[in-house]
Motif scaffolding. Structure first.
Motif, mmCIF file in Angstrom:
data_model
loop_
_atom_site.group_PDB
_atom_site.id
_atom_site.type_symbol
_atom_site.label_atom_id
_atom_site.label_comp_id
_atom_site.label_asym_id
_atom_site.label_seq_id
_atom_site.Cartn_x
_atom_site.Cartn_y
_atom_site.Cartn_z
ATOM 1 N N LEU A 228 4.727 -5.946 7.586
ATOM 2 C CA LEU A 228 3.786 -7.094 7.152
ATOM 3 C C LEU A 228 3.041 -7.518 5.783
ATOM 4 N N SER A 229 3.724 -7.191 5.092
ATOM 5 C CA SER A 229 2.981 -7.335 3.626
ATOM 6 C C SER A 229 1.328 -7.596 3.752
ATOM 7 N N ALA A 230 1.067 -8.419 4.658
ATOM 8 C CA ALA A 230 -0.712 -8.769 4.548
ATOM 9 C C ALA A 230 -1.024 -8.055 5.705
ATOM 10 N N GLY A 231 -0.525 -7.188 6.418
ATOM 11 C CA GLY A 231 -1.020 -5.919 7.286
ATOM 12 C C GLY A 231 -1.428 -6.463 8.462
ATOM 13 N N ALA A 232 -2.202 -6.331 9.413
ATOM 14 C CA ALA A 232 -2.352 -7.186 10.937
ATOM 15 C C ALA A 232 -3.367 -8.623 11.159
ATOM 16 N N ASN A 233 -3.441 -8.952 9.640
ATOM 17 C CA ASN A 233 -4.191 -9.623 9.771
ATOM 18 C C ASN A 233 -3.630 -10.787 9.334
#
Length: 360
Positions: A228-233
């Motif tokens: 996920l390029s935006a991380g877990a958020n």
């Protein structure tokens, strides 16, 4: 004194030294490559590629080429001689050992454009190695490079982000219809997405509401090929909080004396909003009209209600339609009525003067 121990299995050189008069000593372990005297050593560079057939391989490159030759200055010893290499195209090289040996080699990998995330050897196969002339070698040895296929960056999107107003900002990520979906997948890959918590920007009912998700993660048999390029958020603005349905009761109307109109006096001090969230503020206002102007008991008073207060917009109201009250007859008074005296005439006839009706 100093010495070097060779580990022929793991290709490791381990130096050692001993001297009583050294203040300090540092031992550094290194790696080495054993090359047969009749072979050309080709050393290849590592490379990386992002997962997915739409991402082409990089041009594979060679770091160097060399061969072992007799040391003219030290009988019985050999030295490493460099070979000139020239990149002639994508992953293709020509070489010249400076002593009549010419040829080409092409670098390749067993990985395909669709290969999964992982490490793959970069090498030169014998079929892609040619020799022209009379070089100091008759074969090649390759120090392989490593092709690292890295995870593909993707994002997620959420749908079905909706709830009925409940007075708080909580977002139920297990609610029916709520879905987190990955976007940017390679066709045919099986990847799912989920979130473990969510929250709205505010508690109020409305559409196009902002919210955020946390603990977003990927699953499925092909999840390892992505990150996920935006991380877990994740943040979105397609949320919805619908108004909570409530009903109103307890509005009353006062009895009145007939006044020729249908107007009614309504009291809302006993009004109840059934289903109101604890702590919310809603103000009820109402007007009323009797069904007719005429006197009667238990007459219907039709109600028209309105609602205000800081939380009124979060509710869909079912208004109280009516209440009941009495209209009592109005008392009237007759004054000024009189009867004139007369001489007996054998009849009961009297002459009266009409009075005046008052109290309207």
């Amino acid at each position: 004194t100093a010495s070097v121990a060779r580990d022929l299995v793991n290709n490791v050189l381990t130096p050692s030294m001993s001297a009583a008069n050294y203040y300090a000593r540092t031992v550094t372990t290194g790696t080495y490559t054993l090359v047969a005297a009749d072979k050309m050593l080709i050393t290849l560079n590592d490379a990386t590629k992002v997962y997915g057939a739409d991402n082409a391989f990089p041009g594979f490159t060679a770091l160097s080429a060399s061969y072992s030759a007799a040391d003219p200055n030290n009988a019985g010893s050999t030295i490493v001689m460099p070979i000139s290499i020239t990149n002639t195209g994508t992953s293709t090289y020509s070489y010249n050992d400076g002593a009549g040996g010419l040829g080409t080699f092409q670098i390749s990998t067993a990985a395909t454009l669709a290969s999964r995330v992982g490490n793959y050897a970069i090498t030169v196969t014998p079929a892609n190695f040619t020799v022209v002339g009379t070089p100091h070698f008759n074969a090649m040895q390759v120090q392989n490079g490593v092709l690292t296929i890295t995870p593909r960056p993707i994002t997620v999107q959420a749908s079905g982000v909706a709830k009925v107003y409940d007075g708080n900002t909580g977002l139920d990520v297990t609610a029916a219809g709520f879905v987190v979906s990955p976007t940017g997948l390679i066709a045919g890959d099986v990847v799912t997405a989920s979130a473990n918590a969510g929250i709205y920007a505010d508690k109020n009912a409305g559409s196009g509401k902002s919210y955020s998700l946390s603990g977003v993660a990927l699953g499925g048999t092909d999840a390892g090929n992505y990150y996920l390029s935006a991380g877990a958020n994740y943040s979105g603005s397609n949320g919805s909080i619908t108004q909570k349905s409530v009903s109103v009761s307890g509005i009353t109307a006062s009895n009145k004396i007939y006044d020729g109109s249908t107007s009614a006096t309504v009291a809302v001090n006993g009004a109840v909003v059934n289903g109101l969230v604890a702590g919310d503020t809603v103000i009820v206002a109402a007007t009323g009209q009797f069904d007719t102007k005429d006197a009667g008991t238990g007459k219907t008073v039709a109600l028209t209600s309105s609602y205000s207060g800081i939380d009124a917009g979060n509710y869909a109201f079912t208004s109280q339609a009516s209440t009941m009250a009495d209209v009592t007859p109005k008392a009237l008074t007759i004054t000024g009525t009189s009867v004139a005296d007369k001489v007996y005439d054998g009849t009961v006839t009297a002459t009266a003067t009409q009075g005046v009706l008052t109290g309207f």
